[in-house]
Scaffold this active site. Structure first.
Site, PDB file in Angstrom:
ATOM      1  N   ASP A   9       7.687 -18.211 -28.932  1.00 17.20           N
ATOM      2  CA  ASP A   9       8.003 -16.935 -29.609  1.00 17.20           C
ATOM      3  C   ASP A   9       8.839 -17.233 -30.861  1.00 17.20           C
ATOM      4  O   ASP A   9       9.984 -16.811 -30.979  1.00 17.20           O
ATOM      5  CB  ASP A   9       8.744 -15.973 -28.668  1.00 17.20           C
ATOM      6  N   ASP A  14      12.105 -22.370 -31.703  1.00 20.30           N
ATOM      7  CA  ASP A  14      10.694 -22.612 -31.390  1.00 20.30           C
ATOM      8  C   ASP A  14      10.037 -23.412 -32.517  1.00 20.30           C
ATOM      9  O   ASP A  14       9.217 -24.302 -32.279  1.00 20.30           O
ATOM     10  CB  ASP A  14       9.929 -21.297 -31.237  1.00 20.30           C
ATOM     11  N   ASN A  36      11.588 -13.294 -28.947  1.00 18.53           N
ATOM     12  CA  ASN A  36      12.580 -13.212 -30.031  1.00 18.53           C
ATOM     13  C   ASN A  36      12.299 -12.034 -30.953  1.00 18.53           C
ATOM     14  O   ASN A  36      13.191 -11.428 -31.528  1.00 18.53           O
ATOM     15  CB  ASN A  36      12.556 -14.494 -30.867  1.00 18.53           C
ATOM     16  N   THR A 120       8.383 -21.977 -24.417  1.00 17.84           N
ATOM     17  CA  THR A 120       9.717 -21.828 -25.008  1.00 17.84           C
ATOM     18  C   THR A 120      10.046 -20.368 -25.303  1.00 17.84           C
ATOM     19  O   THR A 120      10.873 -20.066 -26.176  1.00 17.84           O
ATOM     20  CB  THR A 120       9.835 -22.657 -26.305  1.00 17.84           C
ATOM     21  N   PHE A 161      18.167 -15.846 -21.985  1.00 11.29           N
ATOM     22  CA  PHE A 161      17.302 -14.843 -22.607  1.00 11.29           C
ATOM     23  C   PHE A 161      15.852 -14.889 -22.113  1.00 11.29           C
ATOM     24  O   PHE A 161      15.295 -13.853 -21.734  1.00 11.29           O
ATOM     25  CB  PHE A 161      17.329 -15.031 -24.130  1.00 11.29           C
ATOM     26  N   ASN A 162      15.203 -16.055 -22.159  1.00 13.92           N
ATOM     27  CA  ASN A 162      13.768 -16.112 -21.828  1.00 13.92           C
ATOM     28  C   ASN A 162      13.492 -15.607 -20.410  1.00 13.92           C
ATOM     29  O   ASN A 162      12.506 -14.908 -20.174  1.00 13.92           O
ATOM     30  CB  ASN A 162      13.222 -17.538 -21.976  1.00 13.92           C
ATOM     31  N   HIS A 235      17.565 -24.830 -28.777  1.00 14.03           N
ATOM     32  CA  HIS A 235      17.171 -24.782 -27.373  1.00 14.03           C
ATOM     33  C   HIS A 235      15.758 -25.334 -27.128  1.00 14.03           C
ATOM     34  O   HIS A 235      15.553 -26.250 -26.356  1.00 14.03           O
ATOM     35  CB  HIS A 235      17.188 -23.327 -26.874  1.00 14.03           C
ATOM     36  N   ASP A 236      14.773 -24.739 -27.824  1.00 15.68           N
ATOM     37  CA  ASP A 236      13.372 -25.022 -27.495  1.00 15.68           C
ATOM     38  C   ASP A 236      12.955 -26.450 -27.801  1.00 15.68           C
ATOM     39  O   ASP A 236      12.065 -27.007 -27.146  1.00 15.68           O
ATOM     40  CB  ASP A 236      12.462 -24.044 -28.251  1.00 15.68           C
TER      41      ASP A 236
HETATM   42  O1  RIB Z   1      17.920 -18.557 -24.728  1.00 11.33           O
HETATM   43  C1  RIB Z   1      17.298 -19.272 -25.763  1.00 11.33           C
HETATM   44  C2  RIB Z   1      15.839 -18.963 -25.819  1.00 11.33           C
HETATM   45  O2  RIB Z   1      15.639 -17.609 -26.183  1.00 11.33           O
HETATM   46  C3  RIB Z   1      15.089 -19.775 -26.890  1.00 11.33           C
HETATM   47  O3  RIB Z   1      13.772 -19.980 -26.481  1.00 11.33           O
HETATM   48  C4  RIB Z   1      15.117 -18.877 -28.084  1.00 11.33           C
HETATM   49  O4  RIB Z   1      14.014 -19.125 -28.983  1.00 11.33           O
HETATM   50  C5  RIB Z   1      14.957 -17.548 -27.433  1.00 11.33           C
HETATM   51  O5  RIB Z   1      13.576 -17.334 -27.214  1.00 11.33           O
HETATM   52 CA    CA Z   2      11.934 -19.340 -27.915  1.00  8.60          CA
END
Ligand code: RIB
Ligand code: CA
Length: 323
Positions: A9, A14, A36, A120, A161-162, A235-236
């Site tokens: 996303d 990403d 996102n 991701t 979040f994801n 993160h990703d």
């Molecule tokens: O928590 C971080 C994640 O949430 C990452 O994948 C970032 O791109 C968002 O999607």
């Molecule tokens: Ca992401």
């Protein structure tokens, strides 16, 4: 080269995952998911990144626009209204594919040996593919996700979040039998880029490196403002780097399940590492774990420790390798 489908996303981090994957893995296709930002925007962002990398030959398949049950939650405070604010990129010349991401994912996995899935964003597409064709669980080589956490969350104190966006999808995936490699926010916060790294990207000077610099500049600013953190957590990129070079991450096998009902904990990845000996779990997790089963059998590998210097070497080398 490992054959992968990258479900994402974009999303600043990403985009880093795409840059690493395209150079080091055989990316059969990219699938997109609302997260996102809305599906239409994250799909355009994926196409834009591929154009910078001069890899518009890689097909992009839009997937689900919203979670299985909950309404879509987006993150404009981190990624901006476009989902990838900061870099100024032309509208993509190549269009996204008409085929749905889930159809593409199923067809590809059922007809191609040893496909690795990397996710991701929220896990909606992956869960939908498993629901539609359960046989992919045995056929997929492994699934590497950025999501969840062995410790704290980021979107809430408990949830990352994801997973928070689509906990029902995450529940389906973690309980499907598919082998999950989880790069949670406990790991990805170790992948923290600052102004020093932006300067290095500018020195490298390729189009990809300048994209990396523009992405990090925006993400660093938004992260500091919105989360009072000291750097931009990519993160990703960790979930992708783990597939490229497994030595970059220390992990432990454990059972992970998803909280769906908790008023304060919905979307939490509940990690059972009671079977790992030691007084300080976060230290001993990286030492020799004893696999005395206490709780349920492990269904995942949870990433615990990142070789950040090794990650940076991979990233710099990758950015240099593009035009
Ligand atoms: O928590 C971080 C994640 O949430 C990452 O994948 C970032 O791109 C968002 O999607
Ligand atoms: Ca992401």
């Amino acid at each position: 080269m490992k054959k992968v489908i990258l479900d994402c996303d974009p999303g600043h981090d990403d985009a880093f995952g795409i840059m690493l994957a395209v150079r080091h893995l055989e990316v059969l296709g990219i699938t997109t998911i609302g997260g996102n930002c809305t599906l239409d925007k994250v799909t355009v962002n994926a196409l834009k990144v591929l154009e910078v990398l001069e890899r518009s030959d890689i097909p992009v398949y839009p997937g689900h626009s919203c979670p299985m049950v909950a309404p879509l939650v987006t993150a404009p405070q981190f990624h901006g209204v476009s989902g990838m604010d900061g870099p100024v990129l032309p509208e993509p010349e190549v269009q996204a594919q008409k085929k749905h991401a889930v159809d593409y994912m199923i067809e590809t996995v059922m007809n191609t040996e040893d496909v690795t899935l990397i996710a991701t964003g929220p896990l909606t597409n992956i869960a939908a593919a498993i629901n539609r064709e359960p046989r992919i669980v045995e056929r997929v080589k492994e699934l590497s996700i950025m999501g969840g956490s062995v410790t704290y969350g980021n979107w809430t104190p408990a949830a990352e979040f994801n997973i928070f966006v689509d906990p029902e999808a995450a529940y389906r995936v973690f309980n499907s039998g598919m082998h999950v490699k989880m790069s949670g926010v406990n790991l990805t916060r170790q992948c923290c880029l600052t102004a020093e790294h932006i300067g290095k990207f500018r020195e490298i000077g390729t189009k990809a490196a300048n994209l990396a610099a523009d992405l990090t500049e925006f993400f660093l600013d938004s992260t500091v403002k919105s989360a009072a953190l000291s750097g931009a957590n990519m993160h990703d990129a960790c979930a992708v780097a783990w597939i490229i070079n497994p030595d970059l991450i220390k992990a432990a096998d454990m059972h992970i399940d998803i909280e769906l009902k908790g008023e304060l904990t919905r979307g939490m990845t509940v990690c059972d590492y009671r079977h790992l000996r030691g007084t300080d779990p976060m230290v001993d997790l990286c030492r020799v774990p004893t696999m005395e089963a206490r709780g349920k059998q492990p269904n995942a590998e949870a990433a615990l420790e990142l070789d950040f210097d090794g990650f940076l070497n991979l990233l710099y080398g990758t950015l240099k390798s593009y035009n």
